[in-house]
Enzyme design. Structure first.
Site, PDB file in Angstrom:
ATOM      1  N   ASN A 706       0.772  -1.244   0.000  1.00 17.69           N
ATOM      2  CA  ASN A 706       0.000   0.000   0.000  1.00 17.69           C
ATOM      3  C   ASN A 706       0.802   1.292   0.000  1.00 17.69           C
ATOM      4  OD1 ASN A 706      -2.567  -1.370   0.207  1.00 17.69           O
ATOM      5  ND2 ASN A 706      -2.037  -1.813   2.327  1.00 17.69           N
ATOM      6  N   TYR A 707       2.053   1.264   0.432  1.00 16.89           N
ATOM      7  CA  TYR A 707       2.763   2.527   0.632  1.00 16.89           C
ATOM      8  C   TYR A 707       4.056   2.679  -0.165  1.00 16.89           C
ATOM      9  CZ  TYR A 707      -0.561   3.271   4.385  1.00 16.89           C
ATOM     10  OH  TYR A 707      -1.728   3.447   5.092  1.00 16.89           O
ATOM     11  N   ILE A 708       4.776   1.606  -0.401  1.00 15.06           N
ATOM     12  CA  ILE A 708       6.016   1.696  -1.177  1.00 15.06           C
ATOM     13  C   ILE A 708       5.675   1.598  -2.660  1.00 15.06           C
ATOM     14  CG2 ILE A 708       8.233   0.602  -1.671  1.00 15.06           C
ATOM     15  CD1 ILE A 708       8.219  -0.477   1.202  1.00 15.06           C
TER      16      ILE A 708
END
EC number: 5.6.2.1
Length: 749
Positions: A706-708
């Site tokens: 979800n974030y990288i």
């Protein structure tokens, strides 16, 4: 998001993965002058995309596909309508709805369609032009328990109405779990059970106290069912799997703009007892069955309407091209909408992911100005501006979530804007202790040093008459904060900082990694970088109950490999004793394991070999039975076990004498080659152990998914010659295929 834990254990149906997507809800609206704290989020089933630049140039013709979603001809009990229903225009559809469309061979499949190479894809308000699908797959209806399986109250058997029996069964099936021992879970379950019992007309016993209920007979029945399921033959399991896949097949895909796209969560959630994460106040409540009347379908205009189950009709039909959900209903626990959407590897979800990461990537062009501005605003004369600046600082530097107000019936989880007096402790001159429950009720505890002005502001925000329970940021909400951030960049919200800082941190960590070592070593370095991001984002996880056993298994494997290496080196000396004189250092580790340690290893290896032999004998007989061939006898199995026992005696003799005879045809060079192979396995397994121990309390998957920015992982794989399969699971490879296909090793975040 719906939790897979919520699946009822007493159902034999498969798990369901319905998601609740926040993007279908409008941003919370402010009350009054905008300075008051928002007390309740307003929900809506409809939201629109913010991108309004272009419209699709062409409308693709949709080929029609035959809808084949005939549901089992089993009666469904009367629906229980949730408290609220969606405010939408409804088009009642009877069971005799439009005929299913004919299937044509000209349907374009999504496989191979590179949407990221289409400049116009995903632009404009309308997300699609044509849409057909087969509706949703309902869980099987409840099957009443045998007459001899009952709930007992004060020692007396209770004749329960069907729905009350169903609810009692959900509790009985999980009676040994930690959830069922939770007093809040028990009380919520019992309250709902009594309500359902009342709705069903009551029973032959006046049930008043939970402590007097005896679920043991029901629990034993479900345990027996579980054991029977475990003991099924491979052939039986395969047959059930094939039947399940056949039933699911029509619902797995839809036709969007003439392309076949995978549907992510086509099953309607089964009823059961809600568990929730952390200390959720609604844990244990009865999650009611969803009926066709509760469901609204979204289809293209003129598309055939899937027939509902016999005797039912759909709650409504919509033709909304600005949203990407296929079906929706209101869930009774949280009183929010659940949506059926496309799968993670669909083009629609792919463009959404890419835009999310591109928005975060653009932040690098504005971040210095934003930081300079909030440093100035920290001393602003208006308190609201100070709070905006302080919150932006905390979100940027410590990756806090924005946070929003929660109702009394929701888990008490907070983010930056909803921090309360008791969540922040100040230690002069500039240390701050954050201690609160974040998303999914995961504790966020950090003692950090902050900017001196930030410390001063926090002290002001905590001034009397404030006390425990009062909001720290009482002049702002996430909506106010996001409106301020929009002045810097289109699409910038507080949560973009989290994605930006996660990806920027990963890029910085990757820049420190040298292109040296084996693939296994490089994977460990990648995971270490990933772990840095996960710690930044507070992606914790509870150490699993099986962690110690898993670590022990890996340690045992390393010891076995060391024993194998010692045996191989002793074989070398059996061929040529002078090797030890010529290279004494090579043979230094011959005494690394004591005789007792080697005896333990031998017993473990032999037991495993015997177990494998028995399992293979069973598998072979299953296969022979299916192919109507003569079965293997117990004597055949015993013959193999006897050979393994002979091997055991040989190993023990080797340990006793210290001599290991070289196998026929072996040479010094071939044995040294085998030693090298074993040594490589020891190194790789040791890295596996390090990874297991380092990441026992950190969840790498959340930040990776979800974030990288996935393109960073692709860059790592290509730059360091690491197979992408070592870094991305099959699910992530499908989800981020656009990144894998479009990124080279020189790309930077």
């Amino acid at each position: 998001m719906s939790d897979s834990e919520d699946v009822a254990l007493s159902e034999l149906s498969s798990r369901n993965g319905i998601k609740k997507e926040d993007e279908e809800m409008p941003l919370a609206q402010l009350n009054g002058n905008g300075n008051a704290k928002l007390r309740k989020r307003k929900h809506s089933e409809k939201s629109k995309d913010d991108h309004k630049d272009k419209k699709r140039k062409k409308e693709k013709k949709l080929s029609k596909e035959k809808v084949n979603n005939k549901v089992k001809d089993e009666l469904i009990s009367a629906p229980v309508t949730p408290k609220k229903t969606p405010k939408i225009s409804k088009t009642p559809v009877s069971a005799t709805s439009s005929p299913a469309p004919k299937k044509e061979d000209s349907v374009e499949t999504d496989e191979g369609y590179k949407w990221w190479e289409d400049e116009n894809f995903g632009e404009g308000d309308e997300r699609w032009q044509t849409l057909e699908h087969n509706g949703v797959l309902f869980p099987p209806p409840y099957e009443p328990l045998p007459s001899y399986v009952k709930l007992y109250y004060e020692g007396k058997p209770v004749d329960l109405p069907p729905l009350a029996e169903e609810v009692a069964g959900y509790f009985a099936a999980m009676i040994e779990t930690d959830h069922a021992k939770n007093p809040v879970f028990q009380q919520n379950f019992f309250n709902d059970f009594l309500q359902v019992l009342k709705e069903g007309g009551g029973c032959n016993v006046d049930i008043k106290e939970f402590s007097k209920c005896d679920f043991s007979k029901m629990a034993a029945f479900f345990e027996k069912q579980r054991e029977e399921k475990k003991s099924m033959s491979k052939a039986e399991k395969q047959r059930i799997k094939e039947e399940k896949e056949k039933l699911e097949e029509p619902f797995k895909t839809c036709l969007m703009d003439g392309r076949r796209e995978n549907v992510g969560n086509f099953r309607v959630e089964p009823p059961g007892l809600f568990r929730g994460r952390g200390a959720h106040p609604k844990t244990g409540k009865f999650k009611r069955r969803v009926f066709p009347e509760d469901i609204t379908l979204n289809l293209g205009e003129g598309a055939p309407i899937p027939p509902p189950p016999e005797g039912h009709q759909w709650g409504g039909i919509r033709h909304d091209k600005t949203v990407v959900w296929l079906a929706m209903w209101r869930e009774n626990i949280s009183d929010t909408f659940k949506y059926v959407k496309l799968a993670a590897n669909s083009s629609i979800k792919g463009i959404s992911d890419m835009k999310k990461f591109e928005t975060a990537r653009k932040l690098k062009d504005h971040i210095e100005r934003i930081r300079a501005d909030y440093q100035k605003m920290l001393k602003d004369q208006f308190m609201q501006n100070r709070q905006i600046a302080t919150a932006t600082y905390l979100i940027d530097i410590f990756a806090l979530r924005a946070g929003g107000e929660k109702g009394e019936d929701e888990a008490d989880t907070v983010g930056c804007c909803s921090l309360r007096y008791e969540h922040v402790t100040l230690k002069p001159p500039n240390k701050v202790i954050f201690d609160f429950l974040g998303k999914d009720s995961i504790r966020f505890y950090q003692e950090v040093e902050v900017d001196r002005q930030v410390f001063k502001n926090l002290r002001i925000f905590k001034k009397e008459p404030k006390g425990p329970g009062d909001d720290l940021f009482d002049r702002i909400t996430p909506t106010i904060l996001n409106k301020h951030l929009q002045n810097y960049m289109k699409g910038l919200t507080a949560k973009v900082f989290r994605t930006y800082n996660a990806s920027k941190t990963m890029q910085d960590q990757m820049d420190l990694i040298s292109n040296e070592g084996t693939v296994a070593e490089k994977v460990v370095k990648y995971n270490a970088a990933n772990r840095t991001v996960a710690i930044l984002c507070n992606h914790q996880r509870t150490v699993s109950k099986n962690h110690e056993q898993a670590v022990k298994r890996i340690n045992d494997k390393i010891r076995e490999l060391e024993w194998q290496k010692i045996r191989l080196k002793k074989m070398i000396l059996d061929i040529d004793e002078t090797e030890k004189k010529d290279n004494p250092k090579y043979f230094e580790e011959l005494d690394d394991l004591t005789n007792d340690e080697m005896n333990v290893i031998v017993e473990r290896v032999i037991e495993r070999q015997k177990d494998q032999a028995e399992k293979k004998w069973n598998r072979d007989n299953e296969k022979r039975k299916m192919e109507k061939e003569e079965l293997l006898t117990k004597a055949d199995l015993q013959e193999k076990l006897d050979k393994i026992e002979e091997t055991r005696k040989d190993y023990l003799e080797e340990i006793k004498t210290g001599v290991v005879r070289a196998t026929k045809g072996s040479s010094v060079s071939s044995l040294k080659s085998k030693v090298e192979t074993v040594e490589n396995r020891i190194v790789n397994t040791s890295y596996q152990l390090k990874d297991k121990e380092d990441n026992s309390e950190v969840s790498l998957g959340t930040s990776k998914m979800n974030y990288i920015d996935p393109r960073l992982t692709v860059v790592f794989a290509k730059k360091f010659n690491v197979p992408i399969e070592k870094l991305f699971t099959k699910t992530l490879r499908d989800k981020f295929n656009w990144a894998i296909e479009s990124t080279d090793e020189n790309w930077r975040f």
